[in-house]
Design an enzyme around this catalytic site. Structure first.
Site, PDB file in Angstrom:
ATOM      1  N   ASP A  13       0.480  -1.333   6.258  1.00 18.64           N
ATOM      2  CA  ASP A  13      -0.016  -1.933   5.009  1.00 18.64           C
ATOM      3  C   ASP A  13       0.351  -3.412   4.874  1.00 18.64           C
ATOM      4  OD1 ASP A  13      -1.028   0.556   4.323  1.00 18.64           O
ATOM      5  OD2 ASP A  13       0.845   1.160   3.342  1.00 18.64           O
ATOM      6  N   LYS A  16      -3.554  -5.977   7.393  1.00 17.32           N
ATOM      7  CA  LYS A  16      -4.289  -6.162   8.648  1.00 17.32           C
ATOM      8  C   LYS A  16      -5.793  -6.252   8.409  1.00 17.32           C
ATOM      9  CE  LYS A  16      -2.358  -2.329   9.999  1.00 17.32           C
ATOM     10  NZ  LYS A  16      -1.339  -2.132   8.964  1.00 17.32           N
ATOM     11  N   GLY A  17      -6.293  -5.339   7.550  1.00 20.59           N
ATOM     12  CA  GLY A  17      -7.739  -5.297   7.291  1.00 20.59           C
ATOM     13  C   GLY A  17      -8.246  -6.638   6.803  1.00 20.59           C
ATOM     14  N   ALA A  39      -4.807   5.411   8.361  1.00 19.72           N
ATOM     15  CA  ALA A  39      -4.904   4.001   7.994  1.00 19.72           C
ATOM     16  C   ALA A  39      -5.728   3.859   6.721  1.00 19.72           C
ATOM     17  CB  ALA A  39      -5.574   3.210   9.114  1.00 19.72           C
ATOM     18  N   GLY A  40      -5.410   2.864   5.937  1.00 19.59           N
ATOM     19  CA  GLY A  40      -6.205   2.540   4.749  1.00 19.59           C
ATOM     20  C   GLY A  40      -6.130   1.046   4.566  1.00 19.59           C
ATOM     21  N   HIS A  41      -7.256   0.364   4.735  1.00 19.55           N
ATOM     22  CA  HIS A  41      -7.266  -1.092   4.635  1.00 19.55           C
ATOM     23  C   HIS A  41      -8.150  -1.500   3.466  1.00 19.55           C
ATOM     24  CE1 HIS A  41      -5.636  -0.617   8.564  1.00 19.55           C
ATOM     25  NE2 HIS A  41      -6.780  -0.362   9.153  1.00 19.55           N
ATOM     26  N   ARG A 143      -3.126  18.358  26.358  1.00 20.20           N
ATOM     27  CA  ARG A 143      -4.373  18.549  27.093  1.00 20.20           C
ATOM     28  C   ARG A 143      -5.237  19.688  26.563  1.00 20.20           C
ATOM     29  NH1 ARG A 143      -0.633  18.554  32.185  1.00 20.20           N
ATOM     30  NH2 ARG A 143       0.492  19.706  30.577  1.00 20.20           N
ATOM     31  N   GLN A 222      -1.465   1.071  11.296  1.00 16.67           N
ATOM     32  CA  GLN A 222      -0.042   1.308  11.031  1.00 16.67           C
ATOM     33  C   GLN A 222       0.769   0.046  11.362  1.00 16.67           C
ATOM     34  OE1 GLN A 222      -1.765   4.201  12.896  1.00 16.67           O
ATOM     35  NE2 GLN A 222      -2.353   4.488  10.794  1.00 16.67           N
ATOM     36  N   SER A 330       2.472 -13.684   0.167  1.00 20.22           N
ATOM     37  CA  SER A 330       3.528 -14.584  -0.294  1.00 20.22           C
ATOM     38  C   SER A 330       3.386 -14.837  -1.799  1.00 20.22           C
ATOM     39  CB  SER A 330       3.475 -15.901   0.472  1.00 20.22           C
ATOM     40  OG  SER A 330       2.175 -16.418   0.433  1.00 20.22           O
ATOM     41  N   ASP A 331       2.141 -14.717  -2.324  1.00 18.84           N
ATOM     42  CA  ASP A 331       1.905 -14.935  -3.758  1.00 18.84           C
ATOM     43  C   ASP A 331       2.699 -13.965  -4.634  1.00 18.84           C
ATOM     44  OD1 ASP A 331      -0.162 -13.270  -2.358  1.00 18.84           O
ATOM     45  OD2 ASP A 331      -0.538 -12.627  -4.413  1.00 18.84           O
TER      46      ASP A 331
HETATM   47  P1  GDP Z   1      -3.495  -2.805   5.914  1.00 18.60           P
HETATM   48  O1  GDP Z   1      -3.422  -1.319   5.988  1.00 18.60           O
HETATM   49  O2  GDP Z   1      -2.515  -3.491   6.805  1.00 18.60           O
HETATM   50  O3  GDP Z   1      -4.886  -3.333   6.108  1.00 18.60           O
HETATM   51  O4  GDP Z   1      -3.052  -3.210   4.427  1.00 18.60           O
HETATM   52  P2  GDP Z   1      -3.526  -2.476   3.078  1.00 18.60           P
HETATM   53  O5  GDP Z   1      -4.938  -2.845   2.798  1.00 18.60           O
HETATM   54  O6  GDP Z   1      -3.187  -1.026   3.109  1.00 18.60           O
HETATM   55  O7  GDP Z   1      -2.522  -3.119   2.045  1.00 18.60           O
HETATM   56  C1  GDP Z   1      -2.539  -4.470   1.757  1.00 18.60           C
HETATM   57  C2  GDP Z   1      -2.901  -4.638   0.277  1.00 18.60           C
HETATM   58  O8  GDP Z   1      -2.583  -5.947  -0.137  1.00 18.60           O
HETATM   59  C3  GDP Z   1      -4.383  -4.474  -0.021  1.00 18.60           C
HETATM   60  O9  GDP Z   1      -4.535  -3.930  -1.307  1.00 18.60           O
HETATM   61  C4  GDP Z   1      -4.911  -5.906   0.041  1.00 18.60           C
HETATM   62  O10 GDP Z   1      -6.045  -6.103  -0.809  1.00 18.60           O
HETATM   63  C5  GDP Z   1      -3.747  -6.657  -0.522  1.00 18.60           C
HETATM   64  N1  GDP Z   1      -3.536  -8.007   0.041  1.00 18.60           N
HETATM   65  C6  GDP Z   1      -3.780  -8.460   1.287  1.00 18.60           C
HETATM   66  N2  GDP Z   1      -3.335  -9.731   1.423  1.00 18.60           N
HETATM   67  C7  GDP Z   1      -2.813 -10.069   0.228  1.00 18.60           C
HETATM   68  C8  GDP Z   1      -2.170 -11.234  -0.256  1.00 18.60           C
HETATM   69  O11 GDP Z   1      -1.972 -12.216   0.442  1.00 18.60           O
HETATM   70  N3  GDP Z   1      -1.744 -11.211  -1.555  1.00 18.60           N
HETATM   71  C9  GDP Z   1      -1.913 -10.129  -2.371  1.00 18.60           C
HETATM   72  N4  GDP Z   1      -1.462 -10.196  -3.606  1.00 18.60           N
HETATM   73  N5  GDP Z   1      -2.512  -9.016  -1.922  1.00 18.60           N
HETATM   74  C10 GDP Z   1      -2.941  -8.979  -0.654  1.00 18.60           C
HETATM   75  P1  IMO Z   2      -2.169   1.311   7.723  1.00 18.61           P
HETATM   76  O1  IMO Z   2      -3.050   1.190   8.930  1.00 18.61           O
HETATM   77  C1  IMO Z   2       1.534   2.861   6.000  1.00 18.61           C
HETATM   78  C2  IMO Z   2       3.009   6.671   7.591  1.00 18.61           C
HETATM   79  C3  IMO Z   2       2.978   7.874   6.658  1.00 18.61           C
HETATM   80  C4  IMO Z   2       4.168   8.648   7.182  1.00 18.61           C
HETATM   81  C5  IMO Z   2       4.090   8.409   8.693  1.00 18.61           C
HETATM   82  C6  IMO Z   2       3.399   9.515   9.474  1.00 18.61           C
HETATM   83  O2  IMO Z   2      -2.920   1.371   6.440  1.00 18.61           O
HETATM   84  O3  IMO Z   2      -1.108   0.281   7.745  1.00 18.61           O
HETATM   85  P2  IMO Z   2       0.861  10.272   9.732  1.00 18.61           P
HETATM   86  O4  IMO Z   2      -0.137  10.711   8.723  1.00 18.61           O
HETATM   87  O5  IMO Z   2       0.453   9.066  10.531  1.00 18.61           O
HETATM   88  O6  IMO Z   2       1.326  11.392  10.615  1.00 18.61           O
HETATM   89  O7  IMO Z   2       2.161   9.837   8.873  1.00 18.61           O
HETATM   90  O8  IMO Z   2       3.372   7.207   8.858  1.00 18.61           O
HETATM   91  N1  IMO Z   2       1.712   5.980   7.748  1.00 18.61           N
HETATM   92  C7  IMO Z   2       1.408   4.797   7.203  1.00 18.61           C
HETATM   93  N2  IMO Z   2       2.119   4.016   6.361  1.00 18.61           N
HETATM   94  N3  IMO Z   2       0.335   2.447   6.454  1.00 18.61           N
HETATM   95  C8  IMO Z   2      -0.382   3.198   7.317  1.00 18.61           C
HETATM   96  O9  IMO Z   2      -1.522   2.775   7.893  1.00 18.61           O
HETATM   97  C9  IMO Z   2       0.146   4.459   7.701  1.00 18.61           C
HETATM   98  N4  IMO Z   2      -0.297   5.449   8.508  1.00 18.61           N
HETATM   99  C10 IMO Z   2       0.681   6.362   8.538  1.00 18.61           C
HETATM  100  O10 IMO Z   2       3.148   7.490   5.319  1.00 18.61           O
HETATM  101  O11 IMO Z   2       5.354   8.060   6.730  1.00 18.61           O
HETATM  102 MG    MG Z   3      -2.953   0.299   4.740  1.00 21.99          MG
END
Ligand code: GDP
Ligand code: IMO
Ligand code: MG
Length: 423
Positions: A13, A16-17, A39-41, A143, A222, A330-331
């Protein structure tokens, strides 16, 4: 040509997205190399928010090719949902997305097994996303897995065999199969939906593309501290999230890796169970969570928050061979009087600066450097020349500690709130 790799350096989190979307115009192809719908972006642009799980984050730009690589595990039901939502928003991905025939399929029974395994662990549970990730990768390594390519050949028999094995495993864990028939019907329909896509031998496609001068960005999911080998085992995911995962997850030879972009937040978060040395349980932790909207995109769970951990970050930079750092969010710290950064751990009275074998179940006291906050709303800034001195000093401090340049700074969730630094 070489491939560039972009990956998370913390516990996921990191944002990356958002950054993949920003960098996509520089590339011809964006390819996901591991993970699945755990993953959730979240991406934001033009006043809209989009959430991606399995589809690469390069899907919104100028029609570049996106690839789901062999290292990914794919749930057809969630994939169809994601694709249909994108179509509703005007993004038809059937022409631009290709899927590796060697990617593994997440079955409904994998999700049931994920839940049953967690229940069996009781208090020691991992806090997985419940998407069947562990059981699917387990089948791959033992496998027994079903691959995307199998849907083109004698699929029903293979599926029935895998299902039978899973049902026996569920029974041994004391778990039932309630609702499985309905889940299965939906799943088989979704498998059919996959046939609309170009199912490819992605290792050949990617290497030919490189030979023909195409540029490729490999997208990690991740983060390094969730890597199955180097993360805080067993509180990790089931894939190699590090740079080497791009080689195995796409069929790219190590010598073909170019730039490695490592992404980190200006602080730290973690979702799910497991050790987190700099976790804050106080008002500051709560303030970071509120300001950063630190709630999971997949499960809605609260993310645990803490100060940046440079011991873990240095470890991640070493494992990945990071050539450029990208600092996110950083904001969120814009209003803080002071910023802290963990430069070492104190363990049994000793100062440790190398990430240890395990950080679980031991008493770790983070050693902090304290820096003055910049107390400036930077969210509308457009160039680094506008940065307040305290923020520029913070960047310099991090670059010196980490021995790697910070080339991009993100100052808000929107695509536009991204500052590319002069080098
Ligand atoms: P990812 O899984 O690595 O793609 O990250 P996520 O999307 O799960 O989590 C990042 C969260 O922070 C999302 O809700 C983005 O919209 C938000 N985000 C990304 N960059 C920034 C930033 O520079 N500032 C703020 N305030 N939010 C951000
Ligand atoms: P993105 O791509 C944050 C964490 C889960 C749990 C552990 C194992 O959005 O950064 P799993 O379902 O993979 O077997 O869970 O990994 N986890 C993440 N935490 N961001 C993610 O993806 C994650 N994907 C898995 O919360 O602790
Ligand atoms: Mg995420």
């Amino acid at each position: 040509m070489k491939v560039d790799v972009l990956l998370g350096l913390q516990w996921g989190d990191e944002g990356k997205g958002k950054v993949v979307d920003v960098l996509t115009p520089r590339y011809d192809i964006v390819a996901r190399f591991q993970g699945g719908p755990n993953a959730g972006h979240t991406l934001e642009f033009e006043g809209q928010k989009y959430v991606l799980r399995s589809i690469p984050s390069g899907i919104f730009q100028h029609g570049q090719t996106n690839i789901i690589g062999n290292g990914v595990v794919l749930d057809p039901v969630l994939f169809r949902q994601e694709a249909e939502e994108l179509a509703k928003s005007g993004f038809d991905i059937t022409k631009t997305l290709k899927i590796s025939k060697k990617a593994h399929l997440i079955m409904p029974t994998h999700r049931l097994l994920d839940a049953a395994n967690e229940r069996a662990k009781g208090g020691a549970k991992i806090g997985t996303t419940g998407k069947g990730i562990g059981p699917t990768y387990t089948d791959k390594v033992s496998r027994n897995g079903l691959r995307i390519g199998d849907i083109l050949n004698n699929f029903e028999t293979r599926y029935a065999e895998a299902r039978k094995r899973h049902v026996a495993m569920l029974a041994s864990l004391g778990a039932g199969t309630d609702g499985l028939d309905e889940l299965e019907k939906n799943w088989l329909d979704a498998v059919d939906f996959l046939r609309k896509f170009d199912l490819i031998d992605s290792e050949h496609y990617i290497n030919h593309a490189l030979d023909n001068g195409k540029s490729i960005l490999c997208e990690g999911a991740q983060g390094t501290m969730l890597d199955v080998d180097f993360g805080s085992y067993p509180f990790v995911t089931s894939s190699n999230t590090i740079c080497a995962g791009a080689c195995t997850g796409l069929g790219v030879a190590p010598g073909r890796i170019g730039e490695v972009f490592g992404i980190f937040k200006a602080y730290c978060t973690r979702v799910g169970a497991g050790p987190f040395p700099t976790e804050l349980f106080d008002e500051t932790g709560k303030r970071i969570r509120d300001l950063g909207h630190e709630y999971g995109a997949v499960t809605g769970r609260e993310r645990r928050c803490g100060w940046i951990d440079l011991v873990a970050l240095k470890y991640a930079i070493m494992l990945n061979g990071v050539t450029q750092l990208i600092m996110m969010k950083s904001d969120v710290l814009d209003g803080f009087d002071q910023i802290r950064a963990c430069t070492a751990y104190e363990i049994n009275g000793e100062t440790v600066t190398e990430f240890p074998y395990s950080v679980d179940g031991i008493d770790i006291k983070p050693v902090y450097a304290t820096l003055p906050g910049w107390k400036t709303d930077m969210t509308q800034f457009r160039s680094e020349e506008q940065f307040p001195k305290e923020f520029s000093d913070y960047i310099k401090f991090l670059e010196k500690e980490l021995g790697t340049p910070i080339t991009i700074v993100s100052i808000g969730p929107d695509r536009e709130q991204t500052i590319i630094r002069n080098r």
